[in-house]
Design an enzyme around this catalytic site. Structure first.
Site, PDB file in Angstrom:
ATOM      1  N   ARG A  27       7.325  32.154   6.043  1.00  0.00           N
ATOM      2  CA  ARG A  27       7.618  33.576   6.736  1.00  0.00           C
ATOM      3  C   ARG A  27       9.188  34.521   6.409  1.00  0.00           C
ATOM      4  O   ARG A  27       9.868  34.061   5.758  1.00  0.00           O
ATOM      5  CB  ARG A  27       8.664  32.570   8.295  1.00  0.00           C
ATOM      6  N   HIS A  59       2.086  19.568   4.155  1.00  0.00           N
ATOM      7  CA  HIS A  59       1.913  19.760   5.737  1.00  0.00           C
ATOM      8  C   HIS A  59       3.358  18.961   5.848  1.00  0.00           C
ATOM      9  O   HIS A  59       3.671  19.177   7.082  1.00  0.00           O
ATOM     10  CB  HIS A  59       1.268  18.851   6.218  1.00  0.00           C
ATOM     11  N   ASN A  82      13.693  21.996  15.883  1.00  0.00           N
ATOM     12  CA  ASN A  82      14.222  23.478  16.444  1.00  0.00           C
ATOM     13  C   ASN A  82      14.959  23.551  16.930  1.00  0.00           C
ATOM     14  O   ASN A  82      15.665  24.904  17.381  1.00  0.00           O
ATOM     15  CB  ASN A  82      14.444  24.804  15.387  1.00  0.00           C
ATOM     16  N   ALA A 134      10.692   6.839   5.021  1.00  0.00           N
ATOM     17  CA  ALA A 134       9.074   7.604   5.750  1.00  0.00           C
ATOM     18  C   ALA A 134       9.430   6.884   6.888  1.00  0.00           C
ATOM     19  O   ALA A 134       9.242   5.617   7.488  1.00  0.00           O
ATOM     20  CB  ALA A 134       8.068   6.906   4.634  1.00  0.00           C
TER      21      ALA A 134
END
Length: 197
Positions: A27, A59, A82, A134
């Site tokens: 972005r 991803h 966020n 993970a």
């Protein structure tokens, strides 16, 4: 190299040495360092900063205002959130707009690794050379060199710069050694310090 199917804003800073793979989106206002790799289908939000030599795997979702230092590994399908209190609507059921919330970010220190499908719930800081296992869910700050795992993530050990788990000295318990490099570390008040070689 930017693949044809990638969606990279003209307002993003992307050096020629970066590699952005199929269907990734970068972005506006994002800043990528030299040699950054952004994997297939990854998302880099507005204004996200990624340090040189970092790898963002397939991803992964990096929402603004994430700040990622140099040499960081972000595993497949990692999410850096966020919004601490996410809602689609205000209390009166009117839809929230960008003005109705203030994003908070995830900070990741140099050389740190975030394992596949881990989630870092902002605001949180992952220290330099730390390793998040993970599938972990990080809800509080992670000290430098810490190894954390679980839901919520808890510290289960320490790692050196190679990612190998450090070995504690049997006699001097505050002293740890990296089996891969021989480097010595000292644990003081739940923090780890690299000793001079």
């Amino acid at each position: 190299m930017i693949t044809q199917s990638a969606d990279v804003s003209n307002d993003a800073v992307v050096p020629e040495s970066a590699k952005i793979w199929h269907y990734a989106q970068v972005r506006e206002g994002s800043v990528l360092g030299e040699n950054v790799v952004v994997g297939r289908g990854a998302y880099v939000g507005k204004g996200v900063r990624i340090g040189a030599n970092s790898k963002i795997q397939n991803h992964a979702l990096l929402y603004e205002p994430a700040d990622i230092a140099e040499g960081v590994f972000i595993g497949p399908a990692v999410v850096l959130t966020n919004d601490l209190l996410p809602r689609a609507v205000n209390p009166d059921l009117s839809q929230k707009s960008a003005e109705d919330w203030h994003p908070v970010g995830v900070l990741i220190g140099e050389g740190a690794s975030i394992g596949a499908r881990a989630v870092c719930v902002a605001p949180v800081t992952v220290g330099a050379w730390a390793m998040v296992a993970a599938g972990a869910v990080v809800t509080s700050d992670v000290p430098a060199h810490a190894l954390v795992a679980g839901v919520p993530a808890r510290q289960i050990g320490w790692v050196g710069r190679t990612g190998v788990r450090l070995v504690r000295d049997d006699v001097e318990r505050s002293r740890l050694t990296c089996p891969a490099t021989g480097r010595i570390y000292r644990e003081t008040k739940a923090l780890l310090e690299e000793m001079d070689s």
